[in-house]
Design a protein around this motif. Structure first.
Motif, PDB file in Angstrom:
ATOM      1  N   SER A   1       0.820  -1.217   0.000  1.00 15.74           N
ATOM      2  CA  SER A   1       0.000   0.000   0.000  1.00 15.74           C
ATOM      3  C   SER A   1       0.849   1.261   0.000  1.00 15.74           C
ATOM      4  O   SER A   1       0.307   2.372  -0.002  1.00 15.74           O
ATOM      5  N   GLY A   2       2.180   1.104   0.012  1.00 14.80           N
ATOM      6  CA  GLY A   2       3.058   2.262   0.157  1.00 14.80           C
ATOM      7  C   GLY A   2       3.145   2.736   1.588  1.00 14.80           C
ATOM      8  O   GLY A   2       3.478   3.884   1.846  1.00 14.80           O
ATOM      9  N   PHE A   3       2.843   1.820   2.514  1.00 13.71           N
ATOM     10  CA  PHE A   3       2.800   2.146   3.940  1.00 13.71           C
ATOM     11  C   PHE A   3       1.838   3.299   4.212  1.00 13.71           C
ATOM     12  O   PHE A   3       2.151   4.249   4.925  1.00 13.71           O
ATOM     13  N   ALA A   4       0.661   3.175   3.621  1.00 16.46           N
ATOM     14  CA  ALA A   4      -0.376   4.183   3.867  1.00 16.46           C
ATOM     15  C   ALA A   4      -0.673   4.248   5.359  1.00 16.46           C
ATOM     16  O   ALA A   4      -0.845   3.220   6.020  1.00 16.46           O
ATOM     17  N   LEU A   5      -0.740   5.452   5.893  1.00 15.86           N
ATOM     18  CA  LEU A   5      -1.062   5.656   7.301  1.00 15.86           C
ATOM     19  C   LEU A   5      -1.486   7.100   7.513  1.00 15.86           C
ATOM     20  O   LEU A   5      -1.331   7.950   6.639  1.00 15.86           O
ATOM     21  N   ALA A   6      -2.036   7.333   8.671  1.00 16.02           N
ATOM     22  CA  ALA A   6      -2.412   8.688   9.064  1.00 16.02           C
ATOM     23  C   ALA A   6      -1.884   8.954  10.465  1.00 16.02           C
ATOM     24  O   ALA A   6      -1.750   8.036  11.274  1.00 16.02           O
ATOM     25  N   VAL A   7      -1.576  10.200  10.737  1.00 16.97           N
ATOM     26  CA  VAL A   7      -1.217  10.648  12.081  1.00 16.97           C
ATOM     27  C   VAL A   7      -2.226  11.720  12.480  1.00 16.97           C
ATOM     28  O   VAL A   7      -2.407  12.702  11.756  1.00 16.97           O
ATOM     29  N   ARG A   8      -2.878  11.489  13.598  1.00 14.62           N
ATOM     30  CA  ARG A   8      -3.881  12.435  14.070  1.00 14.62           C
ATOM     31  C   ARG A   8      -3.773  12.573  15.593  1.00 14.62           C
ATOM     32  O   ARG A   8      -3.362  11.631  16.279  1.00 14.62           O
ATOM     33  N   THR A   9      -4.179  13.708  16.101  1.00 12.21           N
ATOM     34  CA  THR A   9      -4.296  13.878  17.548  1.00 12.21           C
ATOM     35  C   THR A   9      -5.601  13.238  17.995  1.00 12.21           C
ATOM     36  O   THR A   9      -6.662  13.514  17.420  1.00 12.21           O
ATOM     37  N   ALA A  10      -5.517  12.370  18.969  1.00  9.56           N
ATOM     38  CA  ALA A  10      -6.713  11.652  19.430  1.00  9.56           C
ATOM     39  C   ALA A  10      -7.689  12.620  20.098  1.00  9.56           C
ATOM     40  O   ALA A  10      -7.275  13.543  20.812  1.00  9.56           O
ATOM     41  N   PRO A  11      -8.992  12.421  19.910  1.00 10.62           N
ATOM     42  CA  PRO A  11      -9.969  13.183  20.706  1.00 10.62           C
ATOM     43  C   PRO A  11      -9.749  12.873  22.189  1.00 10.62           C
ATOM     44  O   PRO A  11      -9.502  11.723  22.559  1.00 10.62           O
ATOM     45  N   ARG A  12      -9.822  13.884  23.020  1.00  9.59           N
ATOM     46  CA  ARG A  12      -9.568  13.676  24.451  1.00  9.59           C
ATOM     47  C   ARG A  12     -10.485  12.613  25.057  1.00  9.59           C
ATOM     48  O   ARG A  12     -10.075  11.831  25.912  1.00  9.59           O
ATOM     49  N   GLU A  13     -11.723  12.584  24.589  1.00 12.66           N
ATOM     50  CA  GLU A  13     -12.665  11.630  25.173  1.00 12.66           C
ATOM     51  C   GLU A  13     -12.357  10.186  24.764  1.00 12.66           C
ATOM     52  O   GLU A  13     -12.887   9.253  25.363  1.00 12.66           O
ATOM     53  N   ARG A  14     -11.490   9.980  23.786  1.00  9.43           N
ATOM     54  CA  ARG A  14     -11.154   8.613  23.341  1.00  9.43           C
ATOM     55  C   ARG A  14      -9.765   8.175  23.791  1.00  9.43           C
ATOM     56  O   ARG A  14      -9.432   6.995  23.690  1.00  9.43           O
ATOM     57  N   TRP A  15      -8.942   9.096  24.263  1.00  8.02           N
ATOM     58  CA  TRP A  15      -7.552   8.754  24.530  1.00  8.02           C
ATOM     59  C   TRP A  15      -7.405   7.668  25.592  1.00  8.02           C
ATOM     60  O   TRP A  15      -6.632   6.723  25.404  1.00  8.02           O
ATOM     61  N   GLU A  16      -8.125   7.782  26.676  1.00  7.96           N
ATOM     62  CA  GLU A  16      -8.001   6.782  27.740  1.00  7.96           C
ATOM     63  C   GLU A  16      -8.367   5.393  27.219  1.00  7.96           C
ATOM     64  O   GLU A  16      -7.693   4.404  27.520  1.00  7.96           O
ATOM     65  N   GLN A  17      -9.442   5.314  26.439  1.00  7.34           N
ATOM     66  CA  GLN A  17      -9.872   4.039  25.875  1.00  7.34           C
ATOM     67  C   GLN A  17      -8.815   3.488  24.911  1.00  7.34           C
ATOM     68  O   GLN A  17      -8.473   2.299  24.957  1.00  7.34           O
ATOM     69  N   LEU A  18      -8.280   4.339  24.057  1.00  8.10           N
ATOM     70  CA  LEU A  18      -7.262   3.896  23.103  1.00  8.10           C
ATOM     71  C   LEU A  18      -6.013   3.385  23.810  1.00  8.10           C
ATOM     72  O   LEU A  18      -5.474   2.333  23.470  1.00  8.10           O
ATOM     73  N   SER A  19      -5.551   4.138  24.794  1.00 13.20           N
ATOM     74  CA  SER A  19      -4.295   3.779  25.454  1.00 13.20           C
ATOM     75  C   SER A  19      -4.417   2.530  26.321  1.00 13.20           C
ATOM     76  O   SER A  19      -3.405   1.917  26.669  1.00 13.20           O
ATOM     77  N   ALA A  20      -5.654   2.133  26.662  1.00 13.45           N
ATOM     78  CA  ALA A  20      -5.874   0.929  27.462  1.00 13.45           C
ATOM     79  C   ALA A  20      -6.418  -0.231  26.628  1.00 13.45           C
ATOM     80  O   ALA A  20      -6.794  -1.264  27.174  1.00 13.45           O
ATOM     81  N   SER A  21      -6.442  -0.073  25.315  1.00 11.44           N
ATOM     82  CA  SER A  21      -7.116  -1.041  24.446  1.00 11.44           C
ATOM     83  C   SER A  21      -6.327  -2.306  24.173  1.00 11.44           C
ATOM     84  O   SER A  21      -6.883  -3.309  23.741  1.00 11.44           O
ATOM     85  N   GLY A  22      -5.024  -2.277  24.390  1.00 13.24           N
ATOM     86  CA  GLY A  22      -4.178  -3.398  24.002  1.00 13.24           C
ATOM     87  C   GLY A  22      -3.429  -3.154  22.714  1.00 13.24           C
ATOM     88  O   GLY A  22      -2.585  -3.971  22.320  1.00 13.24           O
ATOM     89  N   LEU A  23      -3.729  -2.063  22.028  1.00 15.61           N
ATOM     90  CA  LEU A  23      -2.951  -1.665  20.854  1.00 15.61           C
ATOM     91  C   LEU A  23      -1.571  -1.190  21.310  1.00 15.61           C
ATOM     92  O   LEU A  23      -1.393  -0.774  22.464  1.00 15.61           O
TER      93      LEU A  23
END
Length: 239
Positions: free
Chosen positions: A182-204
């Motif tokens: 894919s040409g290493f397709a990716l995006a960099v975005r600032t996480a919404p504050r209301e989602r950051w805690e969930q994302l950082s604890a998700s296992g990703l």
């Protein structure tokens, strides 16, 4: 931190320390947009990791292994004009973005930078996005930045590179090949504050900064949200 984590951290600290140099081209008249530079830097790390010269018996493989066995330090410096041309003449890979250009080099010892790179400045990589950043296309890997950390563009570029690398390590060979195609397709975005805690604890994969510059040690800077990795986690984590 568990005893096994302590042992791994101790091993990384005791191993010979290497750093991955990245140089972003910032011309006075036409600097790149911040998000373009961040995404290009992250892709540059992946391009190097996937390059034949960095694997197996390739000419850069020994340095890459030594770097990955220690802390995966990355330092972003800036160049323009003649400085950029001199940097571009050294062994490495130039990765273009929409308008950004980032050159990634084989890892070097922490105190053994080539003179053409050692004299380049780390500061001065403050960039912005003059236009609204577009929505992320469906199924595109996203490197989510911590919304509560103020990072310079150079620092954020290095952190995005860390996130891309952590995702790469966790992918299968087939998943890596698909990302490469894919040409290493990716995006960099600032996480919404209301989602950051969930994302950082998700296992990703989560980048925890060592605290050498700008931010406190142990700060969570990036979550690497790759669709292949997300699919392995419990669906309810993302409801």
């Amino acid at each position: 931190m568990s005893s096994s984590q302590d042992m791994r951290a101790s091993f990384r600290d005791e191993a010979p320390q290497y750093v991955l140099p990245l140089v972003v081209r910032i011309e006075k008249a036409e600097p790149p947009a911040r998000t373009d530079a961040l995404e290009t830097a992250a892709r540059a790390v992946l391009v190097l990791l996937a390059d034949e010269r960095a694997r197996g018996e390739g000419e850069w493989a020994e340095e890459v292994r030594a770097w990955q066995d220690a802390r995966i330090r990355k330092v972003v410096r800036r160049a323009r004009g003649a400085e950029w041309r001199k940097a571009a003449a050294l062994p490495g890979i130039t990765v273009p973005g929409e308008r950004a250009e980032v050159r990634v080099f084989p890892p070097v010892p922490l105190d053994g930078w080539p003179k053409e790179l050692a004299k380049l400045q780390v500061s001065g990589t403050d960039l912005d996005d003059p236009e609204p950043v577009p929505p992320v296309p469906a199924q595109r890997p996203v490197l989510w930045l911590n919304p509560d950390l103020g990072m310079s563009a150079g620092k954020a570029m290095a952190q995005a590179g860390h996130g891309a690398q952590l995702a790469w390590w966790e992918l299968t060979g087939a998943e890596r090949a698909a990302w490469r195609e894919s040409g290493f397709a990716l995006a960099v975005r600032t996480a919404p504050r209301e989602r950051w805690e969930q994302l950082s604890a998700s296992g990703l994969p989560v980048v925890r900064d060592a605290g050498f510059t700008e931010i406190a040690p142990g700060s969570c800077t990036v979550v690497a949200d790759h669709p292949a990795l997300r699919a392995r986690l419990e669906p309810q984590m993302f409801l």
